[in-house]
Design a protein around this motif. Sequence first.
Motif, PDB file in Angstrom:
ATOM      1  N   VAL A  75      26.092  41.317  16.210  1.00  0.00           N
ATOM      2  CA  VAL A  75      26.182  40.240  15.217  1.00  0.00           C
ATOM      3  C   VAL A  75      26.566  38.942  15.905  1.00  0.00           C
ATOM      4  N   LEU A  76      25.868  37.866  15.562  1.00  0.00           N
ATOM      5  CA  LEU A  76      26.142  36.529  16.080  1.00  0.00           C
ATOM      6  C   LEU A  76      26.608  35.648  14.926  1.00  0.00           C
ATOM      7  N   ASN A  77      27.794  35.074  15.080  1.00  0.00           N
ATOM      8  CA  ASN A  77      28.355  34.174  14.072  1.00  0.00           C
ATOM      9  C   ASN A  77      28.426  32.771  14.660  1.00  0.00           C
ATOM     10  N   LEU A  78      27.607  31.853  14.129  1.00  0.00           N
ATOM     11  CA  LEU A  78      27.514  30.479  14.630  1.00  0.00           C
ATOM     12  C   LEU A  78      28.277  29.523  13.720  1.00  0.00           C
ATOM     13  N   PHE A  79      28.900  28.489  14.329  1.00  0.00           N
ATOM     14  CA  PHE A  79      29.786  27.578  13.593  1.00  0.00           C
ATOM     15  C   PHE A  79      30.845  28.432  12.890  1.00  0.00           C
ATOM     16  N   ALA A  80      31.464  29.327  13.638  1.00  0.00           N
ATOM     17  CA  ALA A  80      32.177  30.471  13.066  1.00  0.00           C
ATOM     18  C   ALA A  80      33.590  30.162  12.576  1.00  0.00           C
ATOM     19  N   TYR A  81      34.120  28.979  12.863  1.00  0.00           N
ATOM     20  CA  TYR A  81      35.401  28.510  12.335  1.00  0.00           C
ATOM     21  C   TYR A  81      36.498  29.530  12.618  1.00  0.00           C
ATOM     22  N   VAL A  90      30.525  41.810  18.028  1.00  0.00           N
ATOM     23  CA  VAL A  90      30.497  40.470  17.449  1.00  0.00           C
ATOM     24  C   VAL A  90      30.633  39.393  18.520  1.00  0.00           C
ATOM     25  N   THR A  91      29.740  38.383  18.456  1.00  0.00           N
ATOM     26  CA  THR A  91      29.848  37.172  19.261  1.00  0.00           C
ATOM     27  C   THR A  91      30.147  36.013  18.313  1.00  0.00           C
ATOM     28  N   HIS A  92      31.265  35.337  18.557  1.00  0.00           N
ATOM     29  CA  HIS A  92      31.792  34.282  17.685  1.00  0.00           C
ATOM     30  C   HIS A  92      31.669  32.954  18.427  1.00  0.00           C
ATOM     31  N   VAL A  93      30.862  32.029  17.893  1.00  0.00           N
ATOM     32  CA  VAL A  93      30.584  30.764  18.575  1.00  0.00           C
ATOM     33  C   VAL A  93      31.086  29.595  17.736  1.00  0.00           C
ATOM     34  N   ASP A  94      31.900  28.745  18.352  1.00  0.00           N
ATOM     35  CA  ASP A  94      32.344  27.508  17.720  1.00  0.00           C
ATOM     36  C   ASP A  94      32.592  26.480  18.820  1.00  0.00           C
ATOM     37  N   ASN A 118      38.265  42.942  20.690  1.00  0.00           N
ATOM     38  CA  ASN A 118      36.962  42.941  21.369  1.00  0.00           C
ATOM     39  C   ASN A 118      35.886  42.078  20.700  1.00  0.00           C
ATOM     40  N   ILE A 119      36.288  41.013  20.036  1.00  0.00           N
ATOM     41  CA  ILE A 119      35.316  39.997  19.624  1.00  0.00           C
ATOM     42  C   ILE A 119      35.047  39.108  20.836  1.00  0.00           C
ATOM     43  N   ARG A 120      33.803  38.765  21.062  1.00  0.00           N
ATOM     44  CA  ARG A 120      33.434  37.873  22.165  1.00  0.00           C
ATOM     45  C   ARG A 120      33.549  36.426  21.681  1.00  0.00           C
ATOM     46  N   TRP A 121      34.395  35.637  22.345  1.00  0.00           N
ATOM     47  CA  TRP A 121      34.641  34.254  21.938  1.00  0.00           C
ATOM     48  C   TRP A 121      33.844  33.308  22.829  1.00  0.00           C
ATOM     49  N   VAL A 122      33.113  32.372  22.218  1.00  0.00           N
ATOM     50  CA  VAL A 122      32.299  31.419  22.972  1.00  0.00           C
ATOM     51  C   VAL A 122      32.581  30.017  22.448  1.00  0.00           C
ATOM     52  N   VAL A 123      33.137  29.154  23.311  1.00  0.00           N
ATOM     53  CA  VAL A 123      33.349  27.750  22.962  1.00  0.00           C
ATOM     54  C   VAL A 123      32.135  26.969  23.463  1.00  0.00           C
ATOM     55  N   GLU A 124      31.205  26.675  22.579  1.00  0.00           N
ATOM     56  CA  GLU A 124      29.970  26.026  23.000  1.00  0.00           C
ATOM     57  C   GLU A 124      29.249  25.434  21.798  1.00  0.00           C
ATOM     58  N   ASP A 125      28.391  24.489  22.072  1.00  0.00           N
ATOM     59  CA  ASP A 125      27.488  23.951  21.062  1.00  0.00           C
ATOM     60  C   ASP A 125      26.545  25.062  20.603  1.00  0.00           C
ATOM     61  N   ALA A 126      26.415  25.262  19.297  1.00  0.00           N
ATOM     62  CA  ALA A 126      25.631  26.378  18.765  1.00  0.00           C
ATOM     63  C   ALA A 126      24.166  26.292  19.155  1.00  0.00           C
ATOM     64  N   ASN A 177      21.206  42.022  15.520  1.00  0.00           N
ATOM     65  CA  ASN A 177      20.900  42.651  14.239  1.00  0.00           C
ATOM     66  C   ASN A 177      21.367  41.814  13.060  1.00  0.00           C
ATOM     67  N   GLY A 178      22.377  40.985  13.282  1.00  0.00           N
ATOM     68  CA  GLY A 178      22.870  40.115  12.223  1.00  0.00           C
ATOM     69  C   GLY A 178      23.171  38.733  12.753  1.00  0.00           C
ATOM     70  N   ILE A 179      22.774  37.708  12.000  1.00  0.00           N
ATOM     71  CA  ILE A 179      23.089  36.322  12.364  1.00  0.00           C
ATOM     72  C   ILE A 179      23.683  35.639  11.139  1.00  0.00           C
ATOM     73  N   ILE A 180      24.789  34.936  11.365  1.00  0.00           N
ATOM     74  CA  ILE A 180      25.504  34.226  10.301  1.00  0.00           C
ATOM     75  C   ILE A 180      25.630  32.769  10.709  1.00  0.00           C
ATOM     76  N   LEU A 181      25.235  31.848   9.831  1.00  0.00           N
ATOM     77  CA  LEU A 181      25.339  30.415  10.107  1.00  0.00           C
ATOM     78  C   LEU A 181      26.147  29.753   9.004  1.00  0.00           C
ATOM     79  N   ASP A 182      27.079  28.911   9.412  1.00  0.00           N
ATOM     80  CA  ASP A 182      27.894  28.149   8.469  1.00  0.00           C
ATOM     81  C   ASP A 182      28.005  26.704   8.967  1.00  0.00           C
TER      82      ASP A 182
END
Length: 298
Positions: free
Chosen positions: A134-140, A155-159, A179-187, A202-207
């Motif tokens: 699962v990829l969570n973008l703009f994940a706050y 889970v990959t968490h990007v903000d 074990n959440i993967r944290w990514v500080v980057e432009d989505a 398999n899952g993508i979430i955008l906020d």
Amino acid sequence: MPDIHLITPAPWPDYELIDSGDFQKLERFGDFVLARPEPQAIWDKSLSDRNWDEQAHAIFRRDRQSPERGDWQTTPDMRDPWFVSFRQGGLNLKFKLALTTFKHVGLFPEQSDNWAYIHDTIKKLSSGVSRPKVLNLFAYTGGASLAARQAGADVTHVDAVKPVISWARENMDHSELDNIRWVVEDAVKFVRREVRRGNHYNGIILDPPAYGRGPDGEKWVLEEHLNELLKSCADLLDRDDFFFIINLYSLGFSSILLDNLMRQVFGMVPNSEWGELVVEDNYHKRLPLGVFYRFASV
């Protein structure tokens, strides 16, 4: 064409929209009641101003020099930060809340139905996928990431904001997850790179916000960049076992506009739902807080 759905949170002991009106909302988060601006609440309050003042532990006052920032007027017994829990179905999450200068507290209660949807969908996907990605973008601060992780996803968490990532990590710890993967980057940059690498989720979430800046000053404007980002997400989404969720809070975007965009990018998708994110106050006034679109293969 699918029916338009209005999502309202299921009963939640730690959250309550007490009243809304006069461009404000009165909410209870756990033990504390907050009053803060709400541009969509154009009707009259049901309670008196005096009643609001008597109930509120914290009232947000806008800075006259800034349309976005302000400060909080608090009572002596107001704690900051404080914690709330969310328990529903298989979810048992804990969130740290805090009073910020942007009026936010680190939690969007209207998203709670999506958390349950994420959790339940991943459980269904797990019958055919050993560990859904699962990829969570703009994940706050990570509500969706926690829901996905608690369901057993990778889970990959990007903000783009490092302090927000730290806040999300605290929520993970308080929820006894790991074990959440944290990514500080432009989505947009991250998604482009994942497409080049041939990765799939398999899952993508955008906020996404209406406006924003990446960690290196990258400019995000929703109307200018959303179409491109959605096309890249379509390349990342697994073809067989998948779900996709997008939420928009820009006042310029209607659910019909979002439906047009999604159908053009993704084509005919199974089990689609779209409409408004809505919370109802105790006087049965329904407060619209954004639009959403979601679909899944299960």
